[in-house]
Scaffold this active site. Structure first.
Site, short mmCIF file in Angstrom:
data_model
loop_
_atom_site.label_atom_id
_atom_site.label_comp_id
_atom_site.label_asym_id
_atom_site.label_seq_id
_atom_site.Cartn_x
_atom_site.Cartn_y
_atom_site.Cartn_z
CD GLU A 26 121.30 89.91 -32.76
OE1 GLU A 26 120.88 89.35 -31.73
OE2 GLU A 26 120.68 89.90 -33.83
CG ASP A 47 116.76 88.52 -28.79
OD1 ASP A 47 115.54 88.31 -28.91
OD2 ASP A 47 117.51 88.77 -29.76
#
Length: 546
Positions: free
Chosen positions: A242, A317
């Protein structure tokens, strides 16, 4: 490019807390996942990315790990984890674990010892600094969740560093002992038979705090090469990092096989494209298709054969794709299918977030008190204290709160959407009575079966996996069209990214149009090509052309 098993794979992300509750405590668990593996097998995915299930006080829903080698009791036990690995393996599905190694929980034994004394051997496992000359934090670095990234410890008279919650102290990656312990832990999981790792905020581990460098630090890539060498490099695994700060050039460093770092990264340029300069995602800009096309084209063409893309619209998210980019009202099914087609026909490894395959939508809770997410609650408090109205904040929360993705999976029209017999940890989206897995499986024209076709198409056609990408109509503000081609075949992908009809005003110049996939029942007459064809709202067409 050397072919790897994960090039034509499709990954399905599970947020365990919200997926399926097997024991009625209102929290999803590992046994609940085992119960649904046949569903995922039917969908066609061959990799599951499992969000954290490690032991944790759950300040940030498991992204605050207290023990890397144990399972949180609400999710089950290590035996349950072993059973999940075996059950998934039997179905040809690999499990990749979410690895959070930028920080731990403040309840991790390493931090408890680190905090106990300046002389403790674990003190240097974390980042401690003296106050400045006036007793303030050492510098002005802020936390991603709002406020200072420094927390004062009365006992030792020093501050510790946390880029996220104060209950998530950052590890000191400059300490070789930290790196060794992380590598040992990773090998412990790899020896259990997992298929790889998704690495949370991995671009932050090379930070140099005293120079106020938090991401893409100068030692980052060396740390990753060392990790690769010490753990997964000799194994045939999928690793994805990420990396909110990645550019195409940096992404090549991560994902070029010759660099011995990672398989691929998540970049977020297409996500942050519409964030406000001052309030970020809490006051999103108006969405523009032309800007999205420009960014996606850049990432599709820049990596070439030197790197590998991950393809995604949403995750734990981010808001629900159909609510953010499509139409979650009248055209929910059509627009969800269009978004799926647009993404899955690009070059890279596609990721499906749980519920995306049935078109789950954002939620609008009536009160801020119904929200659970620490980020949402912190920023609500921060911005309303600065004078931003409740109504303005709620609009931003409705659009971009992380809780949009975390509402429980909608399995049926039974109570709580079939997710749990108990009270769910987060309120189920009220639309579960009409929008659920059971209904999707009964309807052969559902979003689920469209995803199934896309996954099958990727397995059948190497051109989707390895072919070149060429953007068509780059300046069109509604139509998102592109070619995928190799020496064997060419695919033409046309998407009307709009609530309005859109006319194709060019002649693509092909003589044969073989329709492979569409999200409408009508099939265009292509005897004279597609020029002047009026695309219906959200219409999506995939042709093999000659």
């Amino acid at each position: 490019m050397k072919k790897r098993w994960w090039h034509d794979s499709v990954v399905y992300q599970i947020y365990p807390r919200s997926f399926n509750d097997s024991n009625g405590d209102g929290i999803g668990d590992l046994q609940g996942i085992i119960m649904k593996l046949d569903y995922l097998k039917e969908l066609g995915v061959d990799v599951i990315w499992l969000s954290p299930v490690y032991k944790s006080p759950m300040d940030d829903n498991g992204y605050d790990i207290a023990d890397y080698q144990d399972i949180a009791p609400e999710f089950g036990t290590i035996d349950d984890m072993d059973e999940l690995l075996a059950a998934a393996n039997k179905r040809g599905i690999r499990i990749i674990m979410d690895l959070v190694i930028n920080h731990t929980s403040d309840e991790h034994d390493w931090f408890i010892q680190s905090k106990s004394s300046k002389d403790n051997p674990y003190r240097d496992f974390y980042i401690w600094r003296d106050p400045d000359s006036e007793g303030n934090p050492p510098n002005l670095i802020t936390s991603a969740f709002g406020g200072s990234a420094w927390e004062y410890d009365e006992k030792s008279g020093q501050y510790y560093f946390h880029l996220f919650s104060k209950k998530q102290p950052d590890l000191n990656w400059e300490n070789p002992k930290v790196r060794d312990r992380i590598h040992q832990m990773m090998n412990w999981w790899l020896d259990k038979g997992i298929g790889g790792f998704r690495m949370d905020v991995i671009d932050l581990i090379g930070k140099e705090i005293d120079r106020e460098i938090t991401s893409n630090g100068p030692k980052l890539h060396q740390y990753l090469k060392d990790m690769n060498h010490a753990t997964f490099g000799s194994r045939d695994l999928l690793t994805v990092g990420e990396t909110w700060s990645a550019t195409p050039e940096i992404a090549k460093q991560y994902s070029n096989p010759e660099n011995n770092e990672l398989s691929m990264v998540f970049q977020f340029e297409h996500i942050s494209l519409f964030f406000d300069e001052d309030m970020g995602k809490w006051k999103p800009k108006v969405f523009e298709v032309s800007k999205l096309k420009k960014v996606m084209n850049k990432w599709q063409t820049s990596l070439g054969n030197e790197g590998w893309n991950s393809l995604f619209w949403n995750n734990h998210d981010l808001p629900r794709a159909v609510s953010k980019y499509g139409d979650d009202g009248e055209n929910r099914v059509k627009s969800a299918k269009m978004l799926a087609t647009l993404l899955h026909l690009q070059k890279g490894t596609p990721y499906i977030y749980q519920g995306e395959e049935i078109g789950m939508t954002n939620v609008k809770y009536e009160s801020i008190s119904e929200y659970n997410d620490i980020e949402t609650l912190n920023f609500y408090k921060k911005f309303t204290a600065k004078g931003v109205s409740h109504e303005t904040m709620m609009e931003g929360i409705y659009e971009n709160s992380r809780d949009n993705a975390r509402t429980p999976m909608q399995w049926s029209d039974m109570v709580n959407g079939g997710f749990s017999n108990g009270k769910p940890w987060l309120k189920v989206n009220p639309n579960y009575q009409t929008l659920n897995v059971n209904h999707a499986l009964e309807d052969k024209a559902s979003i689920f079966y469209h995803y199934q076709k896309l996954i099958r198409l990727r397995k059948e056609k190497p051109v989707i996996v390895y072919g070149d990408f060429e953007m068509l109509l780059p300046d069109h503000d509604r139509i998102f069209a592109f070619l995928r081609s190799d020496s064997e075949e060419t695919l033409l992908v046309i998407n009307n990214f709009s609530d309005f009809p859109s006319t194709i005003d060019v002649d693509f110049g092909y003589t044969t149009y073989d329709l492979l996939l569409t999200n409408y029942e009508n099939k265009p007459d292509t005897t004279k090509g597609l020029k002047d064809y009026l695309l219906a709202p959200w219409e999506s067409l995939v042709y093999q052309v000659k």
